[in-house]
Design a protein around this motif. Structure first.
Motif, PDB file in Angstrom:
ATOM      1  N   ASP A  83      54.698  59.137   8.355  1.00 15.68           N
ATOM      2  CA  ASP A  83      55.510  59.449   9.203  1.00 15.68           C
ATOM      3  C   ASP A  83      55.335  61.548   8.395  1.00 15.68           C
ATOM      4  N   TYR A  84      54.999  62.279   9.181  1.00  6.87           N
ATOM      5  CA  TYR A  84      53.856  63.316   9.216  1.00  6.87           C
ATOM      6  C   TYR A  84      55.373  64.847   8.332  1.00  6.87           C
ATOM      7  N   LEU A  85      56.354  64.395   8.839  1.00 10.65           N
ATOM      8  CA  LEU A  85      57.464  64.942   8.004  1.00 10.65           C
ATOM      9  C   LEU A  85      58.145  64.630   6.774  1.00 10.65           C
ATOM     10  N   THR A  86      57.552  63.209   6.559  1.00 12.33           N
ATOM     11  CA  THR A  86      58.132  63.076   5.123  1.00 12.33           C
ATOM     12  C   THR A  86      56.489  62.940   4.022  1.00 12.33           C
ATOM     13  N   SER A  87      55.226  62.743   3.965  1.00 13.47           N
ATOM     14  CA  SER A  87      54.725  62.207   4.047  1.00 13.47           C
ATOM     15  C   SER A  87      53.252  62.875   4.387  1.00 13.47           C
ATOM     16  N   ASN A  88      52.136  62.507   3.627  1.00 13.27           N
ATOM     17  CA  ASN A  88      51.076  63.429   3.145  1.00 13.27           C
ATOM     18  C   ASN A  88      50.096  62.472   2.782  1.00 13.27           C
ATOM     19  N   VAL A  89      48.825  62.760   3.123  1.00 15.50           N
ATOM     20  CA  VAL A  89      48.043  61.991   1.531  1.00 15.50           C
ATOM     21  C   VAL A  89      46.453  62.991   0.879  1.00 15.50           C
TER      22      VAL A  89
ATOM     23  N   TYR B 139      54.091  64.810  -1.145  1.00 16.97           N
ATOM     24  CA  TYR B 139      55.268  65.432  -0.252  1.00 16.97           C
ATOM     25  C   TYR B 139      56.201  65.812  -1.139  1.00 16.97           C
ATOM     26  N   ASP B 140      57.108  64.312  -1.643  1.00 18.25           N
ATOM     27  CA  ASP B 140      57.653  64.677  -2.339  1.00 18.25           C
ATOM     28  C   ASP B 140      57.001  64.138  -3.702  1.00 18.25           C
ATOM     29  N   ALA B 141      57.614  64.614  -4.696  1.00 16.48           N
ATOM     30  CA  ALA B 141      57.044  64.581  -6.049  1.00 16.48           C
ATOM     31  C   ALA B 141      57.148  63.654  -6.603  1.00 16.48           C
TER      32      ALA B 141
END
Ligand SMILES: *[C@@H]1O[C@H](CO)[C@@H](O)[C@H](O)[C@H]1NC(C)=O
Length: 136
Positions: free
Chosen positions: A73-79, A119-121
């Motif tokens: 979910d690009y709103l809550t995560s990244n790579v 995205y989230d620490a």
């Protein structure tokens, strides 16, 4: 003249056969070369710390050129593609490449590569990190 040209053409026949067989053999080898495999990182879970991503990767044999497809979910995560320090510290290093689309297809380079979610620490330390070694 005529005799010699007849002689040449007869000598050419076995050579043509050899070349034909060789070409078929080479073409066969090319068509049977390994095609790159696409892996959906995390399987049904996708790129998500619901399972440690290193656990998903364990036991699989990756080849350089295989594709890792990260779905999240690009709103809550990244790579982020990081180096070993980034992987170990869960802090993206200078020059790390970030993917934010929610569907990242990344071609595996030869050797070790490292991926983390930042995205989230807490994501990375919760298991959203993966080290992969691709062989040739
Ligand atoms: C990772 O990149 C950072 C920033 O460029 C660098 O300081 C660090 O030494 C690198 N770590 C490794 C293991 O190469």
């Amino acid at each position: 003249m005529a005799r010699s040209s007849v002689h040449v053409s007869y000598a050419t026949v076995p050579m043509v056969i050899v070349m034909t067989v060789l070409c078929l053999f080479l073409a066969n080898n090319v068509t049977h070369a390994r095609m790159p495999v696409t892996y959906y990182v995390g399987g049904v879970y996708g790129w998500d710390p619901i399972i440690p991503m290193d656990t998903w990767a364990r036991g699989k044999i990756f080849y350089a050129g295989d594709i890792l497809e990260f779905k999240y979910d690009y709103l809550t995560s990244n790579v982020m593609v990081v180096n070993r320090t980034g992987y170990e510290t869960c802090i993206a290093n200078e020059g790390a490449k970030e993917y934010t689309s929610g569907d990242a297809r990344i071609s595996l380079p030869y050797g070790l590569s490292y991926y983390i979610g930042t995205y989230d620490a807490s994501d990375c330390s919760a298991g959203l990190k993966m080290a992969i070694r691709a062989i040739s």
